[in-house]
Enzyme design. Structure first.
Site, PDB file in Angstrom:
ATOM      1  N   THR A  33       0.854  -1.200   0.000  1.00 48.21           N
ATOM      2  CA  THR A  33       0.000   0.000   0.000  1.00 48.21           C
ATOM      3  C   THR A  33       0.887   1.246   0.000  1.00 48.21           C
ATOM      4  O   THR A  33       1.982   1.226   0.565  1.00 48.21           O
ATOM      5  CB  THR A  33      -0.898  -0.023   1.258  1.00 48.21           C
ATOM      6  OG1 THR A  33      -1.779  -1.144   1.138  1.00 48.21           O
ATOM      7  CG2 THR A  33      -1.730   1.243   1.391  1.00 48.21           C
ATOM      8  N   GLY A  34       0.381   2.319  -0.630  1.00 50.19           N
ATOM      9  CA  GLY A  34       1.148   3.568  -0.660  1.00 50.19           C
ATOM     10  C   GLY A  34       1.406   3.997  -2.097  1.00 50.19           C
ATOM     11  O   GLY A  34       1.030   3.296  -3.042  1.00 50.19           O
ATOM     12  N   THR A  36       4.270   4.285  -3.790  1.00 50.97           N
ATOM     13  CA  THR A  36       5.231   3.455  -4.536  1.00 50.97           C
ATOM     14  C   THR A  36       4.568   2.139  -4.938  1.00 50.97           C
ATOM     15  O   THR A  36       4.703   1.671  -6.074  1.00 50.97           O
ATOM     16  CB  THR A  36       6.497   3.195  -3.694  1.00 50.97           C
ATOM     17  OG1 THR A  36       6.841   4.376  -2.977  1.00 50.97           O
ATOM     18  CG2 THR A  36       7.665   2.781  -4.573  1.00 50.97           C
ATOM     19  N   GLY A  90       6.073  -0.907  -0.251  1.00 52.38           N
ATOM     20  CA  GLY A  90       6.909   0.252   0.038  1.00 52.38           C
ATOM     21  C   GLY A  90       7.353   0.254   1.495  1.00 52.38           C
ATOM     22  O   GLY A  90       7.068  -0.678   2.248  1.00 52.38           O
ATOM     23  N   GLY A 103       3.821   1.791   7.691  1.00 49.41           N
ATOM     24  CA  GLY A 103       2.537   2.177   8.277  1.00 49.41           C
ATOM     25  C   GLY A 103       2.208   3.638   8.093  1.00 49.41           C
ATOM     26  O   GLY A 103       1.185   4.109   8.578  1.00 49.41           O
ATOM     27  N   GLU A 111      -0.245  -5.333   6.066  1.00 44.54           N
ATOM     28  CA  GLU A 111       1.058  -5.426   5.384  1.00 44.54           C
ATOM     29  C   GLU A 111       1.968  -6.426   6.096  1.00 44.54           C
ATOM     30  O   GLU A 111       2.670  -7.216   5.456  1.00 44.54           O
ATOM     31  CB  GLU A 111       1.724  -4.044   5.343  1.00 44.54           C
ATOM     32  CG  GLU A 111       1.039  -3.088   4.377  1.00 44.54           C
ATOM     33  CD  GLU A 111       1.559  -1.658   4.451  1.00 44.54           C
ATOM     34  OE1 GLU A 111       1.342  -0.914   3.489  1.00 44.54           O
ATOM     35  OE2 GLU A 111       2.173  -1.281   5.466  1.00 44.54           O
ATOM     36  N   LYS A 129      14.410   7.010   1.579  1.00 48.62           N
ATOM     37  CA  LYS A 129      13.921   6.146   2.664  1.00 48.62           C
ATOM     38  C   LYS A 129      15.071   5.430   3.393  1.00 48.62           C
ATOM     39  O   LYS A 129      14.856   4.767   4.409  1.00 48.62           O
ATOM     40  CB  LYS A 129      12.961   5.087   2.107  1.00 48.62           C
ATOM     41  CG  LYS A 129      11.830   5.618   1.257  1.00 48.62           C
ATOM     42  CD  LYS A 129      10.783   6.293   2.099  1.00 48.62           C
ATOM     43  CE  LYS A 129       9.605   6.872   1.330  1.00 48.62           C
ATOM     44  NZ  LYS A 129       8.805   5.930   0.575  1.00 48.62           N
TER      45      LYS A 129
HETATM   46  C1  5RP Z   1       1.623   2.066   4.074  1.00 48.21           C
HETATM   47  C2  5RP Z   1       3.098   1.928   4.059  1.00 48.21           C
HETATM   48  C3  5RP Z   1       3.802   2.464   2.845  1.00 48.21           C
HETATM   49  O1  5RP Z   1       4.480   1.422   2.247  1.00 48.21           O
HETATM   50  C4  5RP Z   1       4.767   3.527   3.260  1.00 48.21           C
HETATM   51  O2  5RP Z   1       4.032   4.516   3.974  1.00 48.21           O
HETATM   52  C5  5RP Z   1       5.468   4.165   2.067  1.00 48.21           C
HETATM   53  O3  5RP Z   1       4.551   4.898   1.323  1.00 48.21           O
HETATM   54  P1  5RP Z   1       4.956   5.640  -0.020  1.00 48.21           P
HETATM   55  O4  5RP Z   1       5.315   4.599  -1.011  1.00 48.21           O
HETATM   56  O5  5RP Z   1       3.704   6.411  -0.395  1.00 48.21           O
HETATM   57  O6  5RP Z   1       6.110   6.562   0.291  1.00 48.21           O
HETATM   58  O7  5RP Z   1       3.724   1.393   4.929  1.00 48.21           O
HETATM   59  O8  5RP Z   1       1.097   1.639   5.304  1.00 48.21           O
END
Ligand code: 5RP
Length: 262
Positions: A33-34, A36, A90, A103, A111, A129
């Site tokens: 989720t997210g 990426t 992600g 999260g 997840e 990251k």
């Molecule tokens: C969602 C997550 C996502 O993987 C994390 O927040 C990274 O998000 P993004 O890809 O939008 O930077 O853990 O619960």
């Protein structure tokens, strides 16, 4: 359209694109989720449409499930799948040992369940990251709504004996109301600044009644595909301790970008 993407979005796209190539026909795949992970889902949808890739997916949130169905990826439940070949997701932060904070998007519980039920977890992340020590990103802790303030106080108290720099916490909000996860829970974000011993902290947090799960992923991630704004990706494998570097071409994903601009 790809030229309109910011460097960070390009980095997210290229790592997602590279990781989508790790998926093979017949696989059961966990979808993260997210933003990426959303690129990953679009790239996989493109492969389903253009190459006839056949996969069954287990999304980690209602958002991801919706997108997966939209792009033509078959969605099944984790209980139908039972076990997954691969999960790609992600992360908010990762360190040199591939410990993660996850999260930020509020989906850490599903997840973690999905990643743990997989032969292999691949993290897709832009280079921002990567950290030396986890903790600058607030650590999400999912708590049940019943007595959440008491749980929050207990969590804060437990931090006194932990190797962390900050001890403040806040209830995650969605506008004026507490944020509610797909499982009907709330999230307390811990502003720790620096987590000296992520393994110990993860164990202590999960022992607390009222805490459902925390966003520290320890010994779960096997590989990080790291994306850069210039299209470079690095594939970091934990078992072989190798790093392979390559360039991802935006040109062959023209359809994806034009679909987005519709
Ligand atoms: C969602 C997550 C996502 O993987 C994390 O927040 C990274 O998000 P993004 O890809 O939008 O930077 O853990 O619960």
């Amino acid at each position: 359209m790809s030229s309109d993407l910011s460097p960070i979005d390009k980095a997210k796209f290229v790592c997602a694109k590279r990781a989508s190539q790790m998926v093979e026909s017949g696989m059961r795949v966990g979808l993260g989720t997210g933003s990426t992970a959303a690129w990953l889902v679009r790239c996989l949808g493109e492969r389903v449409r253009d190459e006839g890739l056949r996969i069954q997916s287990v999304p980690t949130s209602t958002r991801t499930a919706e997108l997966a169905r939209q792009v033509g990826i078959k969605v099944i439940s984790l209980d139908e799948a039972k076990w997954l070949d691969l999960t790609i997701d992600g992360a908010d932060e990762f360190d040199a040992e591939m410990n993660l904070i996850k999260g930020g998007g509020g989906a850490l519980l599903q997840e973690k369940i999905v990643a743990t039920a997989s032969d292999r977890m691949v993290v897709i992340a832009d280079v921002g990251k990567k950290v030396e020590t986890l903790g600058a990103f607030p650590l999400p802790v999912e708590v049940i709504p019943f007595g959440w303030q008491t749980t929050q106080a207990l969590v804060e108290e437990s931090l006194v004996s932990m190797d962390v720099l900050g001890r403040e916490s806040s209830l995650r909000m969605n506008g004026d109301a507490p944020y509610v996860t797909d499982e009907g829970n709330h999230i307390i974000d811990l502003h720790l600044k620096r987590i000296g011993s992520p393994r110990q902290l993860a164990m202590v947090l999960n022992q607390m009644p009222g805490v459902v799960e925390n966003g520290l992923f320890i010994d779960i991630c096997d590989c990080v595909v790291l994306g850069y704004g210039d299209g470079k990706v690095e594939v970091h494998e934990i078992d072989s301790a190798t790093v392979a570097s390559e360039q991802v071409d935006f040109a062959d994903s023209g359809n994806l970008f034009s679909d987005l601009s519709d």
